[in-house]
Design an enzyme around this catalytic site. Structure first.
Site, short mmCIF file in Angstrom:
data_model
loop_
_atom_site.label_atom_id
_atom_site.label_comp_id
_atom_site.label_asym_id
_atom_site.label_seq_id
_atom_site.Cartn_x
_atom_site.Cartn_y
_atom_site.Cartn_z
N CYS A 168 -12.69 -0.67 8.53
CA CYS A 168 -11.74 -1.02 7.46
C CYS A 168 -11.94 -0.12 6.25
CB CYS A 168 -11.97 -2.46 7.02
SG CYS A 168 -12.01 -3.65 8.36
N SER A 169 -10.83 0.23 5.60
CA SER A 169 -10.94 0.94 4.32
C SER A 169 -11.52 -0.04 3.29
CB SER A 169 -9.58 1.46 3.89
OG SER A 169 -8.64 0.41 3.83
N LYS A 183 -10.32 5.48 4.40
CA LYS A 183 -11.56 4.95 4.94
C LYS A 183 -12.79 5.35 4.11
CE LYS A 183 -14.47 3.15 7.56
NZ LYS A 183 -15.25 2.98 6.34
N HIS A 228 -9.44 3.22 -1.08
CA HIS A 228 -8.03 2.81 -0.99
C HIS A 228 -7.65 1.90 -2.15
CE1 HIS A 228 -4.22 1.67 0.49
NE2 HIS A 228 -4.56 0.71 1.32
N ILE A 249 -12.56 -1.72 -0.64
CA ILE A 249 -11.91 -2.20 -1.88
C ILE A 249 -12.27 -1.18 -2.95
CG2 ILE A 249 -12.03 -4.02 -3.61
CD1 ILE A 249 -12.84 -5.83 -1.10
N CYS A 275 0.83 -1.22 0.00
CA CYS A 275 0.00 0.00 0.00
C CYS A 275 0.86 1.26 0.00
CB CYS A 275 -0.93 0.00 1.20
SG CYS A 275 -1.80 -1.55 1.37
#
Lengths: 96, 371
Positions: free
Chosen positions: B204-205, B321, B325, B207, B83
């Site tokens: 969670c960020s 978030k 991402h 997809i 990332c």
């Protein structure tokens, strides 16, 4: 798991089997990657073995918490794939 | 030698079913060229950031795929650091500029993530961990270990984690390219499914498909933001090799180098895009970047110190978030987003913070305004 990778990882079993340590941090994994999905929910923990640290899955659905004493045991790791190889490896179990 | 950000562009972030990996690259590149008022032939070299197109899209040799978008096929290279691929590609471009190899280069990051199933994607992303020793881990699980530690040691609460979500989703309402334009409440975060205790789905960020590009130049230009400093930190790939779960040492090291180069300190920074791949990651970031003392990030966030009217505006884009991402694009998008705010003279000093995997790699940039 790829058979060659499995064979290489098997060489570390002797080092860990029976070792005891203390859980530094642990999480219960509810969403796992496909190969470990059948094991979920399982604990995943960072363990302090005194002279080194290592991360291991917990056995079955046992919930681990910081401060728990655990021991390395030999367990089935994941659901077998097409190779029909049943992958075993190290997990940790709480010492009661 | 001064490096200016001549142009930048960010595509829409989200589930972009009608866009291929090439479409994303092309859209970001064309947008940045247009913003910089440059012709594509003005680009002397291209630095491509991407994490996993080989697995996600069955496409490798991305340097050639991207160079092909230019009529003169400029030299191109692809950088990968999970990332942090975007941050590392920025550094590679900056090193090349400082070495005097080129005067004007383009950095583009893209990730096309939504064409594969969720379990397949979880598996691909988990390859950013140390696959030999972190068997059974997932990305959220590794950050969950950090979260459990922070809660245990510093008394950080579940509500404080959720306050990161509420803030970033509110910020994303101002970002037209954000994946989510949806306010969330603390209760909604805590009612979402558990992924790895204590992290829920909404910690969670997401997809994301998306791309971003920036054009850097050492030519003299006016009224453009500049790069004042940068730093990279490295640490053990697996958590077991880290000194402690108290901090991301790579972030702290990257920040120290960047502050020194820019001759600034954390208190000078007015706005920051930080790597909030999970709520706990934003709390670690604002501590390790020096915005708040160790252990106080949860309270600072809950008390609105990291939003408008507070001490420093953290993640005005909505962060990973809420803005999304697309792994390889994120580090470039952070710089592009801040550069656009600085060009509008909204702030004087901004900081970006990009992390690879569970914190083995960190890249920090400090940008300066146009005045």
């Amino acid at each position: 798991m790829n058979p060659a990778q499995y064979w290489r990882s098997s060489k570390t079993w002797q080092k860990w089997l029976g070792k005891t340590g203390t859980v530094l941090s642990s999480s219960v994994v509810h969403v796992a990657s496909a190969e470990f999905a059948a094991c979920a929910p399982y604990s995943y923990a960072l363990i302090d073995f005194g002279n080194e640290k290592h991360e291991f899955m917990g056995v079955d659905q046992e919930i681990l918490a910081a401060g728990d004493q655990v021991q390395c045991v030999f367990r089935k790791m994941e659901t077998p794939q097409l190779e029909a190889l049943i992958p075993y490896g190290m997990k940790v179990q709480k010492i009661s | 030698m001064k490096i200016s950000i001549l142009g930048s562009s960010i595509t829409d972030f989200g589930e972009l079913w009608d866009k291929s990996l090439e479409d994303l690259f092309a859209s970001a590149i064309d947008g940045a060229l247009q913003h910089a008022h440059l012709d594509s032939k003005d680009i002397e070299a291209v630095f491509v950031a991407n994490m996993a197109a080989g697995s996600l899209n069955h496409q490798r040799q991305l340097n050639a795929l991207v160079a092909q978008h230019f009529p003169h096929y400029p030299p191109a290279m692809r950088l990968e650091a999970a990332c942090a691929s975007g941050g590392v590609a920025m550094l590679a471009a900056e090193y090349a500029l400082l070495a005097g190899q080129f005067k004007t280069v383009l950095v583009v990051g893209a990730e096309k993530m939504t064409d594969v199933s969720s379990p397949e994607l979880t598996n691909i992303l988990s390859s950013a961990a140390y696959s030999a020793t972190e068997q059974g881990s997932t990305f959220p699980t590794l950050y969950a270990l950090f979260a459990q530690h922070h809660m245990h040691k510093y008394g950080t609460t579940r509500r404080q984690l959720s306050s990161v979500v509420v803030k970033n989703h509110l910020h994303a309402l101002d970002n037209p390219h954000a994946q989510f334009h949806k306010k969330l409440t603390i209760e909604q975060v805590e009612a979402s499914a558990v992924v790895a205790t204590p992290l829920h789905l909404l910690d969670c960020s997401p997809i994301t498909d998306g791309a971003a590009a920036v054009i850097l130049t050492t030519n003299a230009v006016s009224k453009k933001p500049t790069i004042l400093g940068w730093g990279q930190g490295q640490d053990s790939l697996d958590l077991a090799g880290r000194d402690s779960l108290d901090e991301l040492r790579a972030t702290r090291q990257a920040a120290e180098k960047a502050y020194t180069a820019a001759q600034l300190s954390a208190k000078d920074i007015q706005v920051a895009e930080v790597h909030d791949c999970f709520t706990i990651a934003e709390l670690f970031a604002i501590e390790d970047l020096g915005f708040v003392p160790k252990g106080q990030a949860g309270r600072a966030t809950e008390n609105s110190l990291t939003t408008y009217g507070g001490q420093v505006v953290v993640n005005p884009s909505g962060g990973l978030k809420a803005s999304g991402h697309p792994t390889g694009a994120t580090g470039v998008k952070q710089v592009a987003y801040l550069a656009q705010l600085l060009e509008k003279q909204q702030y004087q000093y901004g900081l970006t913070h990009n992390v690879g995997g569970s914190g083995a790699t960190a890249v920090v940039h400090i940008l300066g305004g146009t005045s």
